[in-house]
Structure formats: structure tokens, C-alpha cells
Design a protein around this motif. Structure first.
Motif, PDB file in Angstrom:
ATOM      1  N   ILE A  34      -4.068  10.645   1.072  1.00 46.78           N
ATOM      2  CA  ILE A  34      -3.190   9.650   0.441  1.00 46.78           C
ATOM      3  C   ILE A  34      -1.991   9.373   1.338  1.00 46.78           C
TER       4      ILE A  34
ATOM      5  N   TYR B 239      -6.773   3.852  -6.109  1.00 44.65           N
ATOM      6  CA  TYR B 239      -6.066   3.752  -4.834  1.00 44.65           C
ATOM      7  C   TYR B 239      -7.026   3.927  -3.668  1.00 44.65           C
ATOM      8  N   GLY B 240      -7.955   4.852  -3.794  1.00 44.45           N
ATOM      9  CA  GLY B 240      -8.910   5.073  -2.726  1.00 44.45           C
ATOM     10  C   GLY B 240      -9.788   3.865  -2.469  1.00 44.45           C
TER      11      GLY B 240
ATOM     12  N   HIS C 167       0.819  -1.211   0.000  1.00 42.33           N
ATOM     13  CA  HIS C 167       0.000   0.000   0.000  1.00 42.33           C
ATOM     14  C   HIS C 167       0.857   1.267   0.000  1.00 42.33           C
TER      15      HIS C 167
ATOM     16  N   CYS D  81       0.535   7.095  -6.230  1.00 39.83           N
ATOM     17  CA  CYS D  81      -0.649   7.934  -6.088  1.00 39.83           C
ATOM     18  C   CYS D  81      -0.280   9.386  -5.802  1.00 39.83           C
TER      19      CYS D  81
ATOM     20  N   ASN E  73     -10.577   6.475   2.890  1.00 41.24           N
ATOM     21  CA  ASN E  73     -10.298   5.876   1.590  1.00 41.24           C
ATOM     22  C   ASN E  73     -11.510   5.953   0.653  1.00 41.24           C
TER      23      ASN E  73
ATOM     24  N   SER F  10      -5.283   1.194  -1.438  1.00 50.05           N
ATOM     25  CA  SER F  10      -4.843   1.668  -0.129  1.00 50.05           C
ATOM     26  C   SER F  10      -5.017   0.634   0.976  1.00 50.05           C
TER      27      SER F  10
ATOM     28  N   GLY G 207       0.920   3.902  -2.903  1.00 54.21           N
ATOM     29  CA  GLY G 207       0.716   5.268  -2.436  1.00 54.21           C
ATOM     30  C   GLY G 207       1.735   6.238  -3.014  1.00 54.21           C
TER      31      GLY G 207
ATOM     32  N   LEU H 150      -3.015   7.259   4.384  1.00 57.99           N
ATOM     33  CA  LEU H 150      -3.283   5.871   3.997  1.00 57.99           C
ATOM     34  C   LEU H 150      -1.988   5.138   3.652  1.00 57.99           C
ATOM     35  N   ALA H 151      -1.050   5.832   3.018  1.00 56.61           N
ATOM     36  CA  ALA H 151       0.175   5.183   2.549  1.00 56.61           C
ATOM     37  C   ALA H 151       1.117   4.804   3.692  1.00 56.61           C
TER      38      ALA H 151
END
Length: 473
Positions: free
Chosen positions: A400, A460-461, A241, A248, A357, A465, A245, A403-404
Motif C-alpha cells: 500500500i 484500493y488494490g 491515489h 487504505c 496492486n 491505487s 492510500g 503504491l501510494a
């Protein structure tokens, strides 16, 4: 705009002695000025692009090299910093955050001063070099100032402090097109021709940066530093992820900057709005201002506040303030349009159920639709669709990032460094969009380039993620 970079706050606090219980309101206010300044300077590039394109008779892709020089510094300086961190220890922790901030300010000021000889010599290459040095200083500021803000106070309030400083960053990006457009294109420099009009604005910026450096030097700021020792290796890359990310962040910064860099030329098109540069700069401020407003909405909606009604009340209050300001500044028509876009933004927050996300995915999907309208519609519909993108960009960068780095543990700081490097997307996508516009002869269709970026952000969302235990092979 890309402005804040989360760090491993707990680790940083331990390395710096854990002194997080004092009242740091004064130091925090002082450091917050930095976020405003680098937001202001970054967004001035959107004014420089049409100006230097005109002065040097450039193709659009060549003019977009302004963003390549600027955001390329993020990649190169962050990469060098990452290499030093994993081989020699964290440089900022060695010299102290305060000294790191001062170094960044001085380097950025040198870059601003170099605009004077670049204009005198009438050299586009010199301008690009000056921008690279300017951005190198801002990169050092990013590395030093963000963790410094996080440490200046209790760890539980770190996110709140970073959101506040990021809001000031957005304020800088909002007013830069207005002030920059007036200084570089407007009456202030009416007697100056060509590249001469950039001399005084950037000399003034250099003076402001040096003044802030002096203020920080004499201010009684906490002297936080440590040995900064980091073990060699890049263990953070084992997390899927995070790797996704990084891509992203590249896509987001690239898409956001490419759109912002193209809008003045887009607003000048006869079948869109037919605006002059200075007037177009005012509407460019709507794009960046939308990011600021949406960031406030996102900060409230995605917070851990349990009372949903209270969230709605705060968001409604922010919307009312924005409506009132736009009504008095621009008139009822613009205020009503902005209010309608705010309502759409809130609707997407509701659809995302305030889950980071999911909200990221739906915001990206909305931008995809807006870009399609921008690419194929005409007149006010196309113009306001492009402007509305800023409102939905708002939460993307911090979301982002969060989450990453989720679940990275001891690799959090290393992961953060890698994510900073991905800001180089702002150096790659604008020239690519410019090249598509030049070769196709259709500026409007070039917005399909950033559309691809937002399709990836949507992925990614919704899927990329998700944290997975297995490492990347």
C-alpha cells in the motif's frame, strides 16, 4: 505488523552528502535491533489487553483503549513532526539520524518505566499514559530509523535492506505473544497478582532499550544530517491515489490490530478452542508469524527477479523450513495446517501474477472470506481461519505504501509523513470492534468490523491505487 516507512531515498542521500558507497554492514546490524524491539513491544499490547481487562474489570471496548493510546501517539507525534517539517525544517535531519534514534529509545524507555508506578497505583489511566509515552518514542524511532537504514548503503539496495529489517520486526511480533504470555500470565509471575505481573517485564524492556541507546551512542555509526529545509504547503494531497492510500493505510492497520487484539479472547471462547490465556498466546504467535512468513514470500514474489523458476524454488525452500520448524515445535497436525495455508497464500500470489496492486486486491479478498468464516464458523475451522489472516496481511503495508507514494516526486517525503499519520487506524478500529462485541454480546460477530476495512483494501488494490494525472480538487 505496521513497521517500515519508505522515504524519498534519493533526496535523503543528497541531503546527507550522498555517502552511500561505504561498507555499512556493522551499522546496519546495529540499527536492525530497533526493528525487532518495536515489533516486540507493539505486539505485547495483545497480551496487555486481556490482562488489564481482567485486572480492572473492563468492558472489551475499554480494554481496547490500550491500542487507542498506543497508536494514537503515532498520529499525534507524526502530525506534530509533519507540521514542524513544513514550517521549520526536518527535525531529524537537523540533529542527525543517530541522535534521533537515541531520543526515540530514551523516550520509549521512560514509557516502560512508568508501568511500575501505574501498577503500584492500580491506575488504568496511568497505564494508558505510559503506553502513549512509550509509543511516542517508537514513533520517533520509526521516523529516524527507516530513512537511516535506506541511506546505509547503495540506493539500489535500499528496498532489500528495508525488507530485511522489516522481517526482524515481524520476528519480534511473532515471539512477543509467547514470551509476553509466559511472563505476564505464566509461572514466572505466579506469586504476583493483578497488575503487578507487568512490572518486571516492562522494567526489563526499559533496560534493554537504554542498553541499545548506549550501544548506538558509542557505536561508530555514520553521522548523517542536513539542513532538512522543506517548503511550506501540502502539495502531496493533490494526488488522488495518495489520498486513497492514506485511507487504505488507516483501514489496514486498524483491521490488522483489531483482529490481533481480539484473538486471545476469541480463542478462549468454549465453542472456538476454550484455551487459557498463556496457551492462546502461542496461537496468537501463529497470526503474527504468518505475517513474517508471508512477508518473505512477498519479498521474493514481488521482486524484480526475472527467473520465475528461481522464485518458486526460493518460496518452496522457505515453506519447507517453516514446515520443519512447526513440526518439531508443535507437531504434525499444526505443521500440515500451516503448509495448507501457505499453499493458499502461494496460489493467491499466482492469481495476482506477482503484480503488486493485483496481489494486494486478491490478498484482501481472501481475508474477507477468512473473516466471514471466522464470524460464522465454530471450532478449529474458525480458529485457523482467524490465524490465517496474518499470512495474507504480510505484504499489505509495504505494498500500500509503495503504491501510494508512486509518482509523487518531490512530494514523496511529505506523502510518507501523511501515510505514517494514518497508522492511527490502529487506535480507532480496536475499540470499535470491542464496542460491537460488548453491545451485541457476540465477540465472534465483531469480526465484521475489520471485514469492512479489508473490503476497502480490496478496492484500493484493484482500482484506487491507479495513478491519475489530475489533482484532487
Amino acid at each position: 505488523m505496521a513497521g517500515t516507512t519508505p522515504t524519498d531515498i534519493t533526496s535523503a542521500a543528497k541531503q546527507t552528502g550522498g555517502a552511500v558507497t561505504k561498507n555499512y554492514t556493522g551499522p546496519l546490524v546495529t540499527v536492525t535491533m530497533l526493528f525487532f524491539m518495536w515489533g516486540f513491544i507493539t505486539c505485547l499490547n495483545d497480551i496487555l489487553i486481556p490482562k488489564l481487562q481482567q485486572v480492572f474489570t473492563l468492558e472489551l471496548w475499554q480494554a481496547m483503549l490500550i491500542q487507542t493510546a498506543f497508536f494514537g501517539a503515532y498520529f499525534i507525534i507524526s502530525l506534530l513532526y509533519f507540521i514542524l517539517s513544513i514550517t521549520k525544517g526536518d527535525p531529524i535531519l537537523r540533529i542527525g539520524y543517530k541522535n534521533g534514534i537515541i531520543v526515540g529509545l530514551v523516550v520509549a524507555a521512560v514509557g516502560c518505566v512508568l508501568f511500575y508506578p501505574a501498577a503500584s497505583l492500580h491506575s488504568y489511566g496511568f497505564f494508558l499514559g505510559a503506553l502513549f509515552i512509550l509509543a511516542s518514542g517508537i514513533t520517533v524511532l520509526q521516523i529516524a530509523a527507516n530513512p537511516y537504514v535506506a541511506i546505509l548503503g547503495p540506493p539500489d539496495g535500499a528496498a532489500s535492506r528495508l525488507n530485511m529489517t522489516q522481517a526482524l520486526n515481524s520476528l519480534g511480533t511473532t515471539i512477543a505473544p509467547i514470551i509476553g504470555g509466559y511472563l505476564i500470565f505464566g509461572a514466572v509471575n505466579a506469586a504476583e497478582t493483578g497488575a503487578e505481573s507487568v512490572k518486571l517485564p516492562y522494567l526489563a524492556l526499559a533496560g534493554m532499550l537504554l542498553a541499545i541507546a548506549l550501544l548506538i551512542k558509542i557505536a561508530k555509526l555514520p553521522h548523517i544530517q542536513g539542513d532538512g529545509e522543506i517548503k511550506p504547503g501540502a502539495g502531496a494531497l493533490q494526488y488522488r491515489h495518495l489520498v486513497l492510500g492514506i485511507i487504505c493505510i488507516f483501514a489496514y492497520v486498524g483491521g490488522e490490530v483489531a483482529i490481533g487484539s481480539t484473538l486471545i479472547n476469541f480463542f478462549k471462547l468454549p465453542h472456538i478452542a476454550g484455551l487459557e490465556e498463556a496457551e492462546a498466546g502461542h496461537f496468537l504467535a501463529f497470526y503474527w508469524g504468518g505475517a513474517m512468513v508471508g512477508r518473505f514470500f512477498g519479498a521474493v514474489a514481488l521482486s524484480e527477479m526475472k527467473n520465475a523458476n528461481r522464485k518458486y524454488l526460493i518460496i518452496a525452500g522457505i515453506a519447507a523450513i517453516v514446515f520443519g520448524l512447526l513440526y518439531f515445535a508443535y507437531g504434525l497436525n499444526e505443521a500440515l495446517i500451516a503448509l495448507g495455508l501457505i499453499a493458499l497464500n502461494f496460489a493467491m500470489l499466482m492469481v495476482g501474477r506477482f503484480i503488486p496492486n493485483r496481489t494486494l486486491g486478491f490478498f484482501a479478498a481472501t481475508v474477507v472470506v477468512l473473516l466471514l468464516i471466522t464470524s460464522f464458523a465454530t471450532g478449529a475451522v474458525a480458529m485457523w481461519s482467524a490465524i490465517a489472516i496474518g499470512l495474507f496481511n504480510s505484504i499489505m503495508f509495504p505494498t500500500i505504501f509503495t503504491l501510494a507514494i508512486k509518482g509523487l516526486g518531490v512530494h514523496t517525503s511529505q506523502g510518507s509523513s501523511l501515510l505514517v499519520m494514518a497508522i492511527v487506524g490502529g487506535a480507532v478500529m480496536p475499540p470499535l470492534q470491542g464496542a460491537v462485541a460488548d453491545f451485541s454480546g457476540n465477540l465472534q460477530l465483531s469480526f465484521l468490523v475489520p471485514l469492512a476495512c479489508y473490503l476497502y483494501i480490496m478496492y484500493y488494490g484493484f482500482a484506487g491505487s491507479k495513478v491519475q494525472e489530475e489533482a484532487v480538487s
